[in-house]
Design a protein around this motif. Structure first.
Motif, mmCIF file in Angstrom:
data_model
loop_
_atom_site.group_PDB
_atom_site.id
_atom_site.type_symbol
_atom_site.label_atom_id
_atom_site.label_comp_id
_atom_site.label_asym_id
_atom_site.label_seq_id
_atom_site.Cartn_x
_atom_site.Cartn_y
_atom_site.Cartn_z
ATOM 1 N N TYR A 76 76.956 32.783 96.961
ATOM 2 C CA TYR A 76 77.589 31.489 96.737
ATOM 3 C C TYR A 76 76.645 30.396 97.219
ATOM 4 N N PRO A 77 76.462 29.304 96.467
ATOM 5 C CA PRO A 77 77.196 28.871 95.262
ATOM 6 C C PRO A 77 76.622 29.390 93.943
ATOM 7 N N TYR A 78 75.936 30.536 93.977
ATOM 8 C CA TYR A 78 75.513 31.259 92.774
ATOM 9 C C TYR A 78 74.486 30.505 91.930
ATOM 10 N N ARG A 79 73.769 29.591 92.534
ATOM 11 C CA ARG A 79 72.729 28.862 91.813
ATOM 12 C C ARG A 79 71.366 29.268 92.339
ATOM 13 N N ARG A 101 86.309 28.436 96.827
ATOM 14 C CA ARG A 101 85.109 27.603 96.833
ATOM 15 C C ARG A 101 84.420 27.610 95.472
ATOM 16 N N THR A 102 84.370 28.786 94.850
ATOM 17 C CA THR A 102 83.708 28.888 93.551
ATOM 18 C C THR A 102 84.453 28.080 92.498
ATOM 19 N N LEU A 149 83.581 24.331 92.544
ATOM 20 C CA LEU A 149 82.258 23.820 92.208
ATOM 21 C C LEU A 149 82.358 22.776 91.099
ATOM 22 N N GLU A 159 77.347 22.185 88.651
ATOM 23 C CA GLU A 159 76.991 23.353 89.471
ATOM 24 C C GLU A 159 77.343 24.647 88.753
ATOM 25 N N LYS A 160 78.460 24.646 88.057
ATOM 26 C CA LYS A 160 78.840 25.848 87.312
ATOM 27 C C LYS A 160 77.898 26.097 86.143
#
Length: 472
Positions: free
Chosen positions: A32-35, A303-304, A307, A311-312
């Motif tokens: 997380y935040p998976y970026r 939290r996801t 976003l 961000e997604k």
């Protein structure tokens, strides 16, 4: 004789262990935040990385894993071995040019995602089946390799036009699996099994080279599955009394073996770079792979989902697995999210499954229905948290009162110091069995106060840690 194709029976038994092994394989794969741009996604592949020998000599990472465990094979038994790891492949993003060619870019914007360079993990397996009798003494060695490769994937826009491409490159990797057994002295026919997985690649780093250059030549998240078709393994965590000395003499380096599969199964072992207990299992409440086991699923899902759209978009373009997490969080039904709040498993072992019809909990995991009150009014009619009051500085304080928090008198929680001077709303006054009084509050201005109120998850202070805002 050695074979590389498992029988249907062995394949079925290994499949049960792979559910947990998959969590080991992708532990920390994307956080997380998976970026890709997130700081904690720039240092990757933390567990079970077997680097080339030339790089191991320059760093603190290792080129091998050494597993030893005890087993009681029956005559004629076969041992099935499955080595699993990720092969890191480097993905480059290229944009189409006006002359029909492609140029490498740092990012490529599409309607639903932003594509960026990234190291993807390709799952690899080395599968062996060998008679236990062939492993006595020096044992056997099984070399393996995976070739270098390159492939491209076109990137199309919403109208089907080619706007770029993804270029993926994999480097050659090679290794060896070494298996051997030795029989132990004792009252039972017990063997020590030694299984070593080693990176034997000949890649050498250039002067000034770093870990990023070594990763494509490494075995990432390496772990081992072992299965006996006839016989059993002994627990390395809780062995029988007669075997404790032999277990203590086993050498396990950079990995740890545990019994795998359902409780009571003893013919499966998972040797993992992450320390686990015997018969590890995925929580039944888990909605799917989130790849970030250092976080609590409930918090991570919330939290996801929170976003921003931008961000997604970047997360979706970072990796297919990251895109799946975004989709999971965005489409998770409320009843599934409710289950992530937690379950009491130790009580279930004593009292058995919950006996009620619950559409959110059909198998009785002990999770509460959304309409279940957090306090049972029928449990004790002498107290009523929502109406009881306690006198503080001459002022009656109860549900609905506003107070100023003055924690720190007992220094019981360092986080309480951050709340010093904040105003809060009293939600309930509770009495414990020792006669103590606790004031449950939600902090004013907390965006999660409504969720805390619905779930009964309050902050608790004693009467001398609050000041009433009302006057006497």
């Amino acid at each position: 004789m050695t074979t590389a194709v498992f029988t249907p029976e062995t394949e079925a038994r290994l499949a049960t262990a792979r559910h947990v092994a998959d969590a080991v394989l992708f532990e920390g794969y994307v956080l997380y935040p998976y970026r890709a741009s997130a700081a904690k996604n720039r240092l990757r592949w933390q567990f079970g990385v077997l680097v080339p020998p030339a790089w191991s000599a320059r760093c603190e990472e290792h080129e091998f894993q050494h597993t030893e465990c005890l087993m009681e094979p029956r005559p004629g038994a076969d041992l099935a071995v499955e080595v699993r790891f990720l092969h890191a492949q480097r993905r480059t993003v290229q944009r189409a040019t006006d002359d029909g060619g492609f140029e490498t870019v740092r990012e490529l914007h599409l309607a639903d995602r932003v594509l960026v360079p990234w190291d993807e993990g390709v799952e690899e397996r080395v599968e062996l089946t060998v008679p236990v009798a062939d492993l006595a003494g020096e044992g056997l060695a099984f070399p393996f390799s995976r070739p270098a490769g390159e492939e491209t994937e076109p990137v199309l826009d919403g109208e089907g036009r080619t706007v770029g491409r993804l270029l993926r490159r994999r480097e050659e990797i090679s290794g060896v699996v070494r298996l051997s057994t030795s029989e132990l002295d004792g009252p039972y026919r017990t063997m020590r099994l030694t299984a070593v997985v080693e990176n034997t690649g000949g890649w050498t780093p250039e002067p000034g080279g770093d870990r990023e250059a070594a990763l494509p030549h490494s075995l990432v998240a390496s772990h081992l599955l072992l299965c006996l078709d006839r016989g059993s393994f002994l627990s390395m965590t809780d062995p029988p009394e007669w075997a404790k000395g032999a277990v203590a003499a086993c050498r396990n380096l950079h990995t740890w073996p545990v019994l795998a599969g359902e409780p009571g199964v003893t013919d499966l072992v998972l040797s993992s770079p992450i320390i686990l207990e015997d018969h590890p299992a995925i929580a039944p409440e888990s909605p799917g792979a989130l790849y970030d086991a250092t976080e609590i699923d409930e918090i991570l899902a919330l939290r996801t989902a929170a976003l921003t759209d931008e961000e997604k978009r970047e997360a979706r373009g970072t990796d297919e697995r990251a895109a799946a997490v975004i989709e999971l969080a965005d489409t998770m039904p409320a009843e599934v999210l409710e289950r992530l709040h937690g379950a009491v498993r130790s009580l279930r072992e004593v009292t058995g499954p919950v006996r009620h019809e619950d559409p959110f909990d059909p198998v009785g995991h002990g999770t509460a229905r959304p309409d279940t009150p957090w306090w049972d009014p029928g449990g004790d009619t002498s107290v009523d948290p929502e109406h009881d009051r306690v006198t503080v500085d001459g002022v009656p304080v109860g549900a609905g009162s506003r107070v100023v928090l003055r924690p720190g008198l007992r220094h019981s929680d360092a986080q309480d110091l951050f709340l010093h001077g904040r105003t809060a709303l009293v939600e309930a006054v509770l009495h414990d069995v020792d006669g103590g009084v606790h004031i449950a509050v939600t902090v004013e201005g907390d965006p999660g106060a409504d969720i805390r109120r619905e779930q009964g998850r309050f902050l608790y202070f004693q009467p001398d840690e609050v000041e009433p805002l009302e006057t006497a």
